[in-house]
Design a protein around this motif. Sequence first.
Motif, PDB file in Angstrom:
ATOM      1  N   HIS A  74       0.837  -1.204   0.000  1.00 38.02           N
ATOM      2  CA  HIS A  74       0.000   0.000   0.000  1.00 38.02           C
ATOM      3  C   HIS A  74       0.869   1.249   0.000  1.00 38.02           C
ATOM      4  N   GLU A  75       1.923   1.242   0.801  1.00 38.62           N
ATOM      5  CA  GLU A  75       2.801   2.408   0.898  1.00 38.62           C
ATOM      6  C   GLU A  75       3.526   2.670  -0.418  1.00 38.62           C
ATOM      7  N   ARG A  76       3.808   1.621  -1.160  1.00 34.79           N
ATOM      8  CA  ARG A  76       4.537   1.781  -2.419  1.00 34.79           C
ATOM      9  C   ARG A  76       3.625   2.274  -3.545  1.00 34.79           C
ATOM     10  N   TYR A  77       2.405   1.741  -3.624  1.00 38.57           N
ATOM     11  CA  TYR A  77       1.566   1.988  -4.790  1.00 38.57           C
ATOM     12  C   TYR A  77       0.432   2.985  -4.570  1.00 38.57           C
ATOM     13  N   ILE A  78      -0.071   3.078  -3.355  1.00 38.11           N
ATOM     14  CA  ILE A  78      -1.226   3.948  -3.108  1.00 38.11           C
ATOM     15  C   ILE A  78      -0.835   5.233  -2.388  1.00 38.11           C
ATOM     16  N   LEU A  79       0.016   5.121  -1.373  1.00 39.93           N
ATOM     17  CA  LEU A  79       0.364   6.266  -0.543  1.00 39.93           C
ATOM     18  C   LEU A  79       0.917   7.462  -1.326  1.00 39.93           C
ATOM     19  N   PHE A  93      -0.012   8.767  -4.049  1.00 32.96           N
ATOM     20  CA  PHE A  93      -1.126   9.584  -4.520  1.00 32.96           C
ATOM     21  C   PHE A  93      -1.803  10.301  -3.360  1.00 32.96           C
ATOM     22  N   LEU A  94      -1.926   9.620  -2.232  1.00 28.21           N
ATOM     23  CA  LEU A  94      -2.653  10.183  -1.105  1.00 28.21           C
ATOM     24  C   LEU A  94      -1.903  11.315  -0.431  1.00 28.21           C
ATOM     25  N   ASP A  95      -0.575  11.209  -0.362  1.00 30.74           N
ATOM     26  CA  ASP A  95       0.179  12.260   0.324  1.00 30.74           C
ATOM     27  C   ASP A  95       0.707  13.332  -0.632  1.00 30.74           C
ATOM     28  N   GLY A  96       0.321  13.251  -1.921  1.00 33.63           N
ATOM     29  CA  GLY A  96       0.640  14.322  -2.854  1.00 33.63           C
ATOM     30  C   GLY A  96       1.980  14.228  -3.548  1.00 33.63           C
ATOM     31  N   ARG A  97       2.734  13.159  -3.313  1.00 32.31           N
ATOM     32  CA  ARG A  97       4.023  13.030  -3.993  1.00 32.31           C
ATOM     33  C   ARG A  97       3.838  12.764  -5.484  1.00 32.31           C
ATOM     34  N   VAL A  98       2.756  12.091  -5.835  1.00 34.97           N
ATOM     35  CA  VAL A  98       2.446  11.805  -7.237  1.00 34.97           C
ATOM     36  C   VAL A  98       1.050  12.354  -7.539  1.00 34.97           C
ATOM     37  N   PRO A  99       0.914  13.247  -8.517  1.00 36.53           N
ATOM     38  CA  PRO A  99      -0.412  13.785  -8.832  1.00 36.53           C
ATOM     39  C   PRO A  99      -1.252  12.781  -9.606  1.00 36.53           C
ATOM     40  N   MET A 100      -2.531  12.802  -9.356  1.00 35.51           N
ATOM     41  CA  MET A 100      -3.436  12.007 -10.171  1.00 35.51           C
ATOM     42  C   MET A 100      -3.555  12.673 -11.542  1.00 35.51           C
ATOM     43  N   PRO A 101      -3.940  11.937 -12.576  1.00 41.44           N
ATOM     44  CA  PRO A 101      -4.106  12.570 -13.890  1.00 41.44           C
ATOM     45  C   PRO A 101      -5.176  13.647 -13.809  1.00 41.44           C
ATOM     46  N   ALA A 102      -4.937  14.793 -14.445  1.00 41.55           N
ATOM     47  CA  ALA A 102      -5.907  15.885 -14.383  1.00 41.55           C
ATOM     48  C   ALA A 102      -7.194  15.526 -15.111  1.00 41.55           C
ATOM     49  N   LEU A 139       1.949   5.792 -11.963  1.00 43.25           N
ATOM     50  CA  LEU A 139       2.996   5.887 -10.951  1.00 43.25           C
ATOM     51  C   LEU A 139       4.364   5.818 -11.621  1.00 43.25           C
ATOM     52  N   PRO A 140       5.204   6.833 -11.432  1.00 46.28           N
ATOM     53  CA  PRO A 140       6.533   6.825 -12.057  1.00 46.28           C
ATOM     54  C   PRO A 140       7.369   5.623 -11.622  1.00 46.28           C
ATOM     55  N   GLU A 141       8.256   5.191 -12.511  1.00 45.84           N
ATOM     56  CA  GLU A 141       9.075   4.009 -12.233  1.00 45.84           C
ATOM     57  C   GLU A 141       9.930   4.179 -10.988  1.00 45.84           C
ATOM     58  N   LYS A 142      10.321   5.414 -10.704  1.00 44.56           N
ATOM     59  CA  LYS A 142      11.188   5.616  -9.539  1.00 44.56           C
ATOM     60  C   LYS A 142      10.477   5.225  -8.248  1.00 44.56           C
ATOM     61  N   PHE A 143       9.139   5.301  -8.240  1.00 42.24           N
ATOM     62  CA  PHE A 143       8.389   4.868  -7.066  1.00 42.24           C
ATOM     63  C   PHE A 143       8.181   3.363  -7.078  1.00 42.24           C
ATOM     64  N   PHE A 203      -7.493   3.103  -7.441  1.00 44.27           N
ATOM     65  CA  PHE A 203      -6.155   3.632  -7.164  1.00 44.27           C
ATOM     66  C   PHE A 203      -5.064   2.625  -7.505  1.00 44.27           C
ATOM     67  N   ALA A 204      -5.369   1.343  -7.397  1.00 45.02           N
ATOM     68  CA  ALA A 204      -4.401   0.344  -7.835  1.00 45.02           C
ATOM     69  C   ALA A 204      -4.164   0.462  -9.336  1.00 45.02           C
ATOM     70  N   LEU A 205      -5.240   0.695 -10.100  1.00 45.68           N
ATOM     71  CA  LEU A 205      -5.105   0.873 -11.546  1.00 45.68           C
ATOM     72  C   LEU A 205      -4.370   2.168 -11.869  1.00 45.68           C
ATOM     73  N   LEU A 206      -4.645   3.223 -11.099  1.00 44.63           N
ATOM     74  CA  LEU A 206      -3.908   4.475 -11.295  1.00 44.63           C
ATOM     75  C   LEU A 206      -2.417   4.256 -11.109  1.00 44.63           C
ATOM     76  N   SER A 207      -2.044   3.456 -10.112  1.00 43.73           N
ATOM     77  CA  SER A 207      -0.618   3.224  -9.870  1.00 43.73           C
ATOM     78  C   SER A 207       0.027   2.485 -11.027  1.00 43.73           C
ATOM     79  N   ARG A 208      -0.705   1.555 -11.633  1.00 42.91           N
ATOM     80  CA  ARG A 208      -0.159   0.823 -12.778  1.00 42.91           C
ATOM     81  C   ARG A 208       0.096   1.744 -13.962  1.00 42.91           C
TER      82      ARG A 208
END
Length: 305
Positions: A111-116, A118-127, A177-181, A169-174
């Motif tokens: 969860h911390e790798r793929y969902i968090l 987006f939730l804490d703002g490190r990765v923006p959701m698509p506009a 989510l940038p590769e660095k995450f 959100f799991a699909l959003l991460s796929r």
Amino acid sequence: MTYPQDLMEKTPPWDSSYPFRFYRNRPQSTAKDDNILYLHWHEHFEIIDMQVGKAIFHIDSHPYEAHAGDLLFVPAGALHVGYNAADEAMEYVAVVFNASLLRVMHPDPVHERYILPFLDGRVPMPAQLFAEDELAAPYRRLIRESTAEFENQNAAYELVIKHNFQLLFALLSRQFLPEKFIDKPAPARHSESFKPLIQHIESHIAEPLSVEQAARMVNLNPYHFCKTFKKLTGRTFVDYINWLRINEADRLLRETEWTVTEIAERIGCGNANYFTKLYKKYKSFPPSDVRRKREPAMKSVPPLS
């Protein structure tokens, strides 16, 4: 960016375990440039599902023209407003939800790798996701299924919606989510040290525990403890304890014959009036409602021979 408090939307009370609302908007006026969403911001996330017509939404000053089938993602804290884009009928659904909907009680490295992020703002959701984009179809289906669940409110609709958002959100991460995450190991420094604390809180739910005491248990100062605790759980320390206590109280109300006063004492809320107020805050109804709903069912059970 911080916006004026007078533009902050006062979100209606909701069940803190399932913090979401679905608003179906069908403006009566169909004139171009009519305001269809007043200028505001809130601390929650929002997804706009454009269903009929077209509109222009400004999100943090960026304009997005949305047509039927498009999805817009509004970050937490973003200032946004909307206008009709044509002289025709239009309709959209605004889905407002708090990040705590997707937090997990116990630290979870996946969860911390793929969902968090987006939730804490490190990765923006698509506009914006466009109707003609095939990749948008699964998101639109999940949002519309959730909208129908909320509007129909069949049994366990809350669980279905929560499940849909976890999948969304799991699909959003796929996809986003940038590769660095993805390549980076999940941050375990704090999550591992917080596990004994969480277990202690759950097993000593009625015992008082101050922020300072909890911070010492994980070797952090109170300021960094509070920030880290909220990032891991989606709740403040006090809110988390109250949430656990009210959930336990709810179970006791449904499964035991103890009085409200006895239950309040058992979960660490000695004052019954305060407990009732706290319960109503988290469940949106008083504890007496639970007992009233139980009575008909109890009367219908035949006595043991």
